[in-house]
Write a protein that holds these residues in place. Structure first.
Motif, PDB file in Angstrom:
ATOM      1  N   ASP A   1       0.864  -1.185   0.000  1.00  0.00           N
ATOM      2  CA  ASP A   1       0.000   0.000   0.000  1.00  0.00           C
ATOM      3  C   ASP A   1       0.897   1.230   0.000  1.00  0.00           C
ATOM      4  O   ASP A   1       1.466   1.596   1.024  1.00  0.00           O
ATOM      5  CB  ASP A   1      -0.902  -0.019   1.244  1.00  0.00           C
ATOM      6  CG  ASP A   1      -1.734   1.255   1.403  1.00  0.00           C
ATOM      7  OD1 ASP A   1      -1.611   2.171   0.566  1.00  0.00           O
ATOM      8  OD2 ASP A   1      -2.522   1.317   2.370  1.00  0.00           O
ATOM      9  N   ALA A   2       1.016   1.863  -1.175  1.00  0.00           N
ATOM     10  CA  ALA A   2       1.810   3.090  -1.303  1.00  0.00           C
ATOM     11  C   ALA A   2       0.888   4.285  -1.527  1.00  0.00           C
ATOM     12  O   ALA A   2       1.268   5.254  -2.185  1.00  0.00           O
ATOM     13  CB  ALA A   2       2.817   2.953  -2.446  1.00  0.00           C
ATOM     14  N   VAL A   3      -0.302   4.211  -0.972  1.00  0.00           N
ATOM     15  CA  VAL A   3      -1.301   5.271  -1.169  1.00  0.00           C
ATOM     16  C   VAL A   3      -1.628   5.951   0.162  1.00  0.00           C
ATOM     17  O   VAL A   3      -1.446   7.144   0.334  1.00  0.00           O
ATOM     18  CB  VAL A   3      -2.579   4.712  -1.807  1.00  0.00           C
ATOM     19  CG1 VAL A   3      -3.628   5.811  -1.956  1.00  0.00           C
ATOM     20  CG2 VAL A   3      -2.266   4.100  -3.175  1.00  0.00           C
ATOM     21  N   GLY A   4      -2.182   5.186   1.104  1.00  0.00           N
ATOM     22  CA  GLY A   4      -2.477   5.752   2.411  1.00  0.00           C
ATOM     23  C   GLY A   4      -3.839   6.393   2.534  1.00  0.00           C
ATOM     24  O   GLY A   4      -4.806   5.957   1.905  1.00  0.00           O
ATOM     25  N   MET A   5      -3.902   7.444   3.332  1.00  0.00           N
ATOM     26  CA  MET A   5      -5.163   7.931   3.888  1.00  0.00           C
ATOM     27  C   MET A   5      -6.119   8.595   2.903  1.00  0.00           C
ATOM     28  O   MET A   5      -7.279   8.778   3.220  1.00  0.00           O
ATOM     29  CB  MET A   5      -4.865   8.939   5.000  1.00  0.00           C
ATOM     30  CG  MET A   5      -4.299  10.258   4.499  1.00  0.00           C
ATOM     31  SD  MET A   5      -4.259  11.525   5.775  1.00  0.00           S
ATOM     32  CE  MET A   5      -2.878  10.960   6.743  1.00  0.00           C
ATOM     33  N   GLU A   6      -5.656   8.971   1.711  1.00  0.00           N
ATOM     34  CA  GLU A   6      -6.548   9.622   0.750  1.00  0.00           C
ATOM     35  C   GLU A   6      -6.819   8.704  -0.440  1.00  0.00           C
ATOM     36  O   GLU A   6      -6.906   9.165  -1.585  1.00  0.00           O
ATOM     37  CB  GLU A   6      -5.964  10.953   0.297  1.00  0.00           C
ATOM     38  CG  GLU A   6      -5.920  11.997   1.391  1.00  0.00           C
ATOM     39  CD  GLU A   6      -5.512  13.366   0.883  1.00  0.00           C
ATOM     40  OE1 GLU A   6      -6.316  13.978   0.165  1.00  0.00           O
ATOM     41  OE2 GLU A   6      -4.391  13.803   1.200  1.00  0.00           O
TER      42      GLU A   6
END
Length: 391
Positions: free
Chosen positions: A260-265
């Motif tokens: 997961d290289a995206v995160g909170m948004e």
């Protein structure tokens, strides 16, 4: 000096601020020559990280020239060209000695504030809110670097500025993503997010022996970069059923490692995105966890999920039943850059990884607001805008 300052949600201004000064014998003052935007900056700019104050200087991924050192700095001298790791470590606490630098006990002067949320304080980070120390960021002409002997590394002469700047944050974060995912020779790896960190995670997964890496995003030009520069197979989640495609691509077993290289948004499609966005806007959850959910669902039995996309607080609807019954391992963290920098320079020198293509837009501080809007909106094929404060 001139600096790019946060003044509210999506309100950045170039302001005149006092020059930084040596406050501790272990400090160094760096003349910033390049400072990159980063996806995690967007969480500050879009108002999802608490404790920002008007006038805060943002930016944490940078290189520069040493112009002054405190009397306690032994490894640097005036004129050195250095890359500075975005996470600040004291070098003396147990975590720093174990090379888990982002868990430093001593570099966050606002640890008591952070304890109220995280129970235990973590390391300070340049330009990343008062929760993470309140340090001035690098989108400025000069910056004070605490514990400089541990955070600033001389850049080898044969490594260009355009490559070195991303060794401050994006490259080590990508490497740590692959390392935490425990990528082994022959593995199939899925990476959500084809931004700078995702691209580096892809390249580092291949460096560790992955047989195949699949990049997942919705921005076509970023997927094209992932295919062209990082050698990934690509999936646009707006055009396909990601879970079915990953199952098909792995003979029905699922990827060995999911990053997961995206995160909170995180964005997704359909009712899930509406649900997440509404709850986040109403402050009923702080983070949108669509990618984390999908990674847990996609990962093969016994596989590993690695989380380097930034999360700030609480998320909803995590499929714990899948996590538990599939016997997954989930690991996450801010990167421990000091552990990786010399090794990453060697990988770059041997052309095993190459971050140079990330620098698509060299710009001045004066266009900071527009540069972040371009980066946030994914226009003009922007991977990273990099500020050159003295150009």
């Amino acid at each position: 000096m001139r600096a790019l300052c946060w003044n509210g949600v999506r309100d950045l201004r170039v302001e005149r601020v006092p020059d930084p000064e040596i406050l501790n014998p272990k400090d160094a003052i760096i003349k910033v020559t390049m400072s990159s935007v980063c996806g995690s900056d967007l969480h500050l700019i879009n108002g999802f990280v608490p404790s920002m104050r008007a006038g805060d200087i943002i930016g944490h991924e940078f290189i520069g020239e040493v112009v002054e050192t405190g009397v306690g700095v032994k490894n640097l001298k005036k004129g050195d060209r250095v890359v500075v790791v975005s996470v600040i470590g004291c070098g003396e606490c147990q975590h720093c000695k174990e090379e888990t630098w982002s868990l430093c006990d001593n570099s966050n002067p606002n640890g008591l504030l952070q304890e109220k949320i995280y129970q235990y304080p973590t390391a300070g980070i340049f330009g990343y809110s008062h929760l993470f120390g309140g340090y001035a960021g690098s989108h400025a002409e000069y910056i004070r670097v605490p514990f400089a002997d541990h955070g600033a590394f001389k850049i080898p002469e044969d490594i260009s500025d355009e490559k070195a700047v991303f060794v401050s944050d994006g490259v080590p974060t990508g490497y740590m993503a692959a390392e935490m995912a425990a990528v082994k020779p022959g593995d199939i790896v899925a990476v959500w997010g084809a931004g700078g960190v995702g691209q580096m995670a892809i390249q580092c997964a291949y460096a560790m022996g992955a047989e195949r890496v699949i990049a997942i995003d919705r921005i076509d030009y970023r997927l094209a970069y992932a295919a062209r520069y990082s050698g990934a197979d690509i999936l646009n989640y707006e055009d396909t059923d990601v879970l079915e495609e990953l199952k098909e691509a792995t003979g029905g077993r699922g990827p060995d490692c999911c990053i997961d290289a995206v995160g909170m948004e995180a964005h997704t499609t359909g009712i899930e995105h509406i649900y997440d966005k509404t709850k986040q806007l109403l402050r009923l959850e702080s983070d949108r966890a669509a990618v984390l959910r999908q990674a847990i669902m996609a990962c093969r039995k016994g596989g590993t999920v690695s989380v380097v996309g930034v999360y700030a607080g609480l998320v909803d609807k995590i499929p714990m039943g899948l996590f538990m019954n599939k016997g997954l391992t989930i690991r996450g963290g801010q990167m421990h850059g000091q552990r990786y920098v010399p090794m990453l320079f060697d990988l770059i020198r041997r052309e095993i990884i190459n971050p140079e293509f990330l620098l698509t837009h060299p710009v001045s501080l004066e266009v900071g607001q527009n540069a972040y809007e371009m980066f946030n909106n994914k226009t003009n094929k922007c991977m990273r805008a990099v500020f050159k404060p003295f150009n």
